[in-house]
Write a protein that holds these residues in place. Structure first.
Motif, mmCIF file in Angstrom:
data_model
loop_
_atom_site.group_PDB
_atom_site.id
_atom_site.type_symbol
_atom_site.label_atom_id
_atom_site.label_comp_id
_atom_site.label_asym_id
_atom_site.label_seq_id
_atom_site.Cartn_x
_atom_site.Cartn_y
_atom_site.Cartn_z
ATOM 1 N N ALA A 88 6.939 -85.494 -19.223
ATOM 2 C CA ALA A 88 7.124 -85.090 -17.825
ATOM 3 C C ALA A 88 6.427 -86.071 -16.892
ATOM 4 C CB ALA A 88 6.585 -83.668 -17.614
ATOM 5 N N GLY A 89 5.278 -86.575 -17.303
ATOM 6 C CA GLY A 89 4.550 -87.554 -16.493
ATOM 7 C C GLY A 89 5.328 -88.847 -16.305
ATOM 8 N N VAL A 90 6.013 -89.291 -17.339
ATOM 9 C CA VAL A 90 6.830 -90.503 -17.237
ATOM 10 C C VAL A 90 7.936 -90.299 -16.199
ATOM 11 C CG1 VAL A 90 8.541 -91.890 -18.482
ATOM 12 C CG2 VAL A 90 6.352 -91.385 -19.548
ATOM 13 N N LEU A 91 8.584 -89.141 -16.246
ATOM 14 C CA LEU A 91 9.644 -88.868 -15.261
ATOM 15 C C LEU A 91 9.080 -88.764 -13.850
ATOM 16 C CD1 LEU A 91 11.985 -86.327 -17.083
ATOM 17 C CD2 LEU A 91 12.333 -88.772 -16.689
ATOM 18 N N ARG A 92 7.956 -88.098 -13.706
ATOM 19 C CA ARG A 92 7.339 -87.969 -12.376
ATOM 20 C C ARG A 92 6.957 -89.340 -11.813
ATOM 21 N NH1 ARG A 92 6.689 -82.932 -10.730
ATOM 22 N NH2 ARG A 92 6.296 -81.292 -12.216
ATOM 23 N N GLN A 93 6.404 -90.185 -12.658
ATOM 24 C CA GLN A 93 6.016 -91.527 -12.215
ATOM 25 C C GLN A 93 7.248 -92.322 -11.790
ATOM 26 O OE1 GLN A 93 3.853 -93.746 -15.149
ATOM 27 N NE2 GLN A 93 3.322 -95.369 -13.710
ATOM 28 N N ALA A 94 8.327 -92.210 -12.538
ATOM 29 C CA ALA A 94 9.561 -92.912 -12.179
ATOM 30 C C ALA A 94 10.095 -92.401 -10.847
ATOM 31 C CB ALA A 94 10.611 -92.729 -13.274
ATOM 32 N N LEU A 95 10.045 -91.103 -10.636
ATOM 33 C CA LEU A 95 10.503 -90.541 -9.367
ATOM 34 C C LEU A 95 9.650 -91.033 -8.205
ATOM 35 C CD1 LEU A 95 11.333 -86.876 -10.369
ATOM 36 C CD2 LEU A 95 12.903 -88.532 -9.357
ATOM 37 N N ALA A 96 8.355 -91.118 -8.428
ATOM 38 C CA ALA A 96 7.447 -91.562 -7.363
ATOM 39 C C ALA A 96 7.687 -93.016 -6.984
ATOM 40 C CB ALA A 96 5.993 -91.370 -7.806
ATOM 41 N N SER A 97 8.095 -93.820 -7.948
ATOM 42 C CA SER A 97 8.290 -95.242 -7.663
ATOM 43 C C SER A 97 9.720 -95.565 -7.220
ATOM 44 C CB SER A 97 7.930 -96.076 -8.894
ATOM 45 O OG SER A 97 8.834 -95.818 -9.935
ATOM 46 N N PHE A 98 10.622 -94.599 -7.311
ATOM 47 C CA PHE A 98 12.014 -94.833 -6.940
ATOM 48 C C PHE A 98 12.143 -94.684 -5.428
ATOM 49 C CE2 PHE A 98 16.158 -95.419 -8.729
ATOM 50 C CZ PHE A 98 17.021 -94.996 -7.725
ATOM 51 N N ASP A 99 12.449 -95.806 -4.774
ATOM 52 C CA ASP A 99 12.509 -95.811 -3.315
ATOM 53 C C ASP A 99 13.710 -95.075 -2.745
ATOM 54 O OD1 ASP A 99 10.173 -97.267 -3.071
ATOM 55 O OD2 ASP A 99 11.214 -99.196 -3.115
ATOM 56 N N GLY A 100 14.844 -95.268 -3.354
ATOM 57 C CA GLY A 100 16.069 -94.718 -2.803
ATOM 58 C C GLY A 100 16.284 -93.260 -3.140
ATOM 59 N N GLU A 101 17.226 -92.680 -2.438
ATOM 60 C CA GLU A 101 17.635 -91.312 -2.772
ATOM 61 C C GLU A 101 18.434 -91.388 -4.068
ATOM 62 O OE1 GLU A 101 17.901 -87.413 -2.961
ATOM 63 O OE2 GLU A 101 16.655 -88.494 -1.520
ATOM 64 N N ILE A 102 18.239 -90.444 -4.921
ATOM 65 C CA ILE A 102 18.945 -90.419 -6.181
ATOM 66 C C ILE A 102 20.075 -89.402 -6.061
ATOM 67 C CG2 ILE A 102 18.757 -89.971 -8.653
ATOM 68 C CD1 ILE A 102 15.703 -90.483 -8.282
ATOM 69 N N ASP A 103 21.278 -89.870 -6.166
ATOM 70 C CA ASP A 103 22.434 -88.996 -6.107
ATOM 71 C C ASP A 103 23.532 -89.637 -6.941
ATOM 72 O OD1 ASP A 103 24.106 -86.929 -5.488
ATOM 73 O OD2 ASP A 103 24.609 -87.667 -3.493
ATOM 74 N N LEU A 104 23.523 -89.332 -8.221
ATOM 75 C CA LEU A 104 24.441 -89.987 -9.153
ATOM 76 C C LEU A 104 25.430 -88.997 -9.718
ATOM 77 C CD1 LEU A 104 21.691 -91.931 -11.101
ATOM 78 C CD2 LEU A 104 22.985 -92.732 -9.159
#
Length: 104
Positions: A88-104
């Motif tokens: 879960a920490g890996v996913l949270r870290q990726a979300l925190a570093s992802f600048d753009g809105e995620i809508d795939l």
């Protein structure tokens, strides 16, 4: 949140990934971990398909590749020796570093 079922994931958004982190953190049994791996597999495939569509946008491709890598790492952390908090920490870290809105 029913952890005893596999969530059918048809699209990936920031909200989807946040919910996934919570599902991972709450999972306790071997069966739960198998289900989370299947869900992460689906998320990984969706991100990969979208990355292919972004061939001409190198920044978007890099961002999606980083996100896909994080999903893969989370998947591996749930595998043979389940580490749900680390996954879960890996996913949270990726979300925190992802600048753009995620809508795939």
């Amino acid at each position: 949140m029913d952890l005893d079922d596999i969530c059918d994931i048809e699209a990936v958004s920031r909200r989807t990934l946040e919910a996934m982190t919570e599902r991972i953190r709450a999972s306790r049994s071997e069966e739960h971990f198998i289900y989370r791996e299947a869900e992460l597999d689906q998320i990984w495939r969706i991100i990969g398909a979208r990355a292919e569509e972004k061939r001409r946008d190198s920044q978007a491709r890099r961002d999606l590749a980083a996100l896909q890598k994080a999903v893969h790492q989370a998947h591996d952390l749930i595998g043979l020796n389940p580490q749900p908090i680390a996954a879960a920490g890996v996913l949270r870290q990726a979300l925190a570093s992802f600048d753009g809105e995620i809508d795939l």
